[in-house]
Design a protein around this motif. Structure first.
Motif, PDB file in Angstrom:
ATOM      1  N   GLN A  82      -5.304   3.094   1.834  1.00 55.53           N
ATOM      2  CA  GLN A  82      -5.511   1.642   1.791  1.00 55.53           C
ATOM      3  C   GLN A  82      -6.819   1.270   1.086  1.00 55.53           C
ATOM      4  O   GLN A  82      -7.225   0.115   1.122  1.00 55.53           O
ATOM      5  CB  GLN A  82      -5.518   1.077   3.220  1.00 55.53           C
ATOM      6  N   HIS A  83      -7.467   2.261   0.466  1.00 57.64           N
ATOM      7  CA  HIS A  83      -8.714   2.005  -0.262  1.00 57.64           C
ATOM      8  C   HIS A  83      -9.732   1.309   0.643  1.00 57.64           C
ATOM      9  O   HIS A  83     -10.457   0.392   0.216  1.00 57.64           O
ATOM     10  CB  HIS A  83      -8.459   1.162  -1.516  1.00 57.64           C
ATOM     11  N   ASP A  84      -9.767   1.730   1.909  1.00 57.59           N
ATOM     12  CA  ASP A  84     -10.723   1.187   2.887  1.00 57.59           C
ATOM     13  C   ASP A  84     -10.570  -0.315   3.114  1.00 57.59           C
ATOM     14  O   ASP A  84     -11.532  -1.003   3.453  1.00 57.59           O
ATOM     15  CB  ASP A  84     -12.167   1.523   2.496  1.00 57.59           C
ATOM     16  N   LYS A  85      -9.355  -0.811   2.907  1.00 52.88           N
ATOM     17  CA  LYS A  85      -9.107  -2.240   3.179  1.00 52.88           C
ATOM     18  C   LYS A  85      -8.160  -2.367   4.371  1.00 52.88           C
ATOM     19  O   LYS A  85      -7.315  -1.507   4.605  1.00 52.88           O
ATOM     20  CB  LYS A  85      -8.473  -2.915   1.965  1.00 52.88           C
ATOM     21  N   THR A 123     -10.315  -4.085 -13.047  1.00 55.07           N
ATOM     22  CA  THR A 123     -10.862  -3.605 -11.773  1.00 55.07           C
ATOM     23  C   THR A 123     -10.689  -4.656 -10.683  1.00 55.07           C
ATOM     24  O   THR A 123     -10.236  -4.349  -9.574  1.00 55.07           O
ATOM     25  CB  THR A 123     -12.361  -3.269 -11.931  1.00 55.07           C
ATOM     26  N   ASP A 129      -7.877   6.115   3.332  1.00 58.28           N
ATOM     27  CA  ASP A 129      -7.852   6.487   1.911  1.00 58.28           C
ATOM     28  C   ASP A 129      -6.705   5.790   1.177  1.00 58.28           C
ATOM     29  O   ASP A 129      -6.885   5.242   0.086  1.00 58.28           O
ATOM     30  CB  ASP A 129      -7.713   8.009   1.755  1.00 58.28           C
ATOM     31  N   ASN A 152      -5.583  -2.655  -7.034  1.00 59.60           N
ATOM     32  CA  ASN A 152      -5.456  -2.472  -5.583  1.00 59.60           C
ATOM     33  C   ASN A 152      -6.727  -1.942  -4.947  1.00 59.60           C
ATOM     34  O   ASN A 152      -6.903  -2.035  -3.734  1.00 59.60           O
ATOM     35  CB  ASN A 152      -4.296  -1.515  -5.275  1.00 59.60           C
ATOM     36  N   LEU A 153      -7.607  -1.365  -5.743  1.00 55.10           N
ATOM     37  CA  LEU A 153      -8.853  -0.816  -5.210  1.00 55.10           C
ATOM     38  C   LEU A 153      -9.799  -1.909  -4.740  1.00 55.10           C
ATOM     39  O   LEU A 153     -10.692  -1.668  -3.924  1.00 55.10           O
ATOM     40  CB  LEU A 153      -9.568   0.018  -6.279  1.00 55.10           C
ATOM     41  N   SER A 154      -9.640  -3.110  -5.248  1.00 51.20           N
ATOM     42  CA  SER A 154     -10.620  -4.178  -5.007  1.00 51.20           C
ATOM     43  C   SER A 154     -10.172  -5.088  -3.862  1.00 51.20           C
ATOM     44  O   SER A 154      -8.979  -5.188  -3.573  1.00 51.20           O
ATOM     45  CB  SER A 154     -10.802  -5.007  -6.284  1.00 51.20           C
ATOM     46  N   TYR A 211       0.828  -1.197   0.000  1.00 53.03           N
ATOM     47  CA  TYR A 211       0.000   0.000   0.000  1.00 53.03           C
ATOM     48  C   TYR A 211       0.865   1.251   0.000  1.00 53.03           C
ATOM     49  O   TYR A 211       1.876   1.305   0.707  1.00 53.03           O
ATOM     50  CB  TYR A 211      -0.859   0.057   1.271  1.00 53.03           C
ATOM     51  N   VAL A 236     -12.435  -5.474   3.103  1.00 52.22           N
ATOM     52  CA  VAL A 236     -12.975  -4.122   2.969  1.00 52.22           C
ATOM     53  C   VAL A 236     -13.685  -3.764   4.265  1.00 52.22           C
ATOM     54  O   VAL A 236     -14.495  -4.543   4.779  1.00 52.22           O
ATOM     55  CB  VAL A 236     -13.944  -4.043   1.772  1.00 52.22           C
TER      56      VAL A 236
END
Ligand SMILES: [Zn+2]
Length: 292
Positions: A58-61, A251, A56, A255-257, A4, A68
């Protein structure tokens, strides 16, 4: 587990300043007081004031398990600000409960009554973690191979001398977990067969129970099932369907997923060994079928 936010410390601090311009000054005052006292001591902490910086990035992970986490909009966040090096004390890691009993052929470091108090307000010692990883497992443990570092040693020097056994996938001083851990289906495995890389991968997998938590296995199974079906659509007769499928694959593996490392490992397998990928799809599909 993925890497991250590869930011320099200055870039990370700039993000903190953007959220709360006075935070670093208040944090420095506290840090200096801890150093003068030789221990961590305060009634009310302020690290949660900058939690959104890490949510933010960590894309909420969760930084460790890639689950998530919710609650950002309501203010009732499921994220904890995790101190990679414990701020108040370090206790002996008792190993996860297993049958047969799990032990290693190496020590995991001596305990400390004071912990790493000088890093309590170091932003490169922070990440967001879920309660399953932080409260239930990380706690005050910090297994290392080398000698425990002495007070006020900086993180880069500590990393070199202590040889942390856990991977920390955050910040400029962190690790890239995908050089250590891969996935076979839903199961996390060390990439290397021997050496320090294998040891650090295995301890991280054991420590956070990455292969024993049903919520993580189910997350990964859902990702693989969706990815398998999407890969199939890249062979559709309709070029528009093909294009949409390729976008969806990007997608799912970004990293967003959720469970992106697992998704990327499965995509690589599907390209090289499609028969094995099919068998894993059948396994996860069975796993996800509701019990009758
Ligand atoms: Zn977690």
């Amino acid at each position: 587990m993925i890497r991250y936010a590869v930011l320099s410390k200055a870039e990370l601090e700039a993000r903190v300043d953007a959220v709360d311009a006075g935070w670093r000054t208040r944090a420095a005052t506290r840090r200096n007081a801890f150093i003068a006292a030789g221990k961590f001591q305060e009634d009310a902490s302020i690290w949660s004031d900058v939690k959104t910086v890490f949510m933010d990035l960590q894309h909420d992970k969760c930084v460790f398990c890639e689950r998530v986490l919710g609650g950002k909009l309501t203010g009732k966040s499921e994220h904890d600000v995790e101190h990679f090096r414990p701020k108040g004390r370090v206790t002996n890691w008792p190993y996860p409960k297993r049958t047969p009993k799990l032990t290693y052929a190496f020590g995991t470091g001596v305990p400390s009554n004071t912990g790493y108090y000088w890093l309590a307000y170091d932003v490169e010692n922070y990440a967001c973690a879920c309660k399953g990883c932080n409260s239930d497992r990380k706690r005050d443990y910090f297994p290392i191979l080398g000698p425990r570092g002495v007070a006020t040693t900086d993180i880069a020097t500590l990393n070199a001398s202590e040889t942390p056994l856990l991977l920390f996938p955050h910040g400029s001083l962190g690790d890239n977990p995908e050089l250590f851990i891969t996935f076979e289906g839903v199961i996390a495995k060390p990439i290397h067969a021997t050496g320090l890389e294998k040891i650090r991968a295995q301890v991280t997998i054991d420590f956070f129970s990455l292969n024993d938590r049903e919520e993580l296995l189910a997350d990964r199974a859902r990702v693989i099932r969706e990815l398998f079906k999407t890969i199939r659509l890249t062979s559709d007769q309709d070029p528009a369907v093909q294009s949409a499928a390729y976008r969806d694959i990007d997608t799912i593996t970004s990293n967003l997923s959720p469970q992106a490392a697992c998704a990327r490992a499965y995509l690589a397998l599907a390209k090289t060994t499609p028969q094995k990928a099919w068998e894993i799809y059948l396994d996860v599909d069975r796993y996800l079928k509701p019990a009758r």
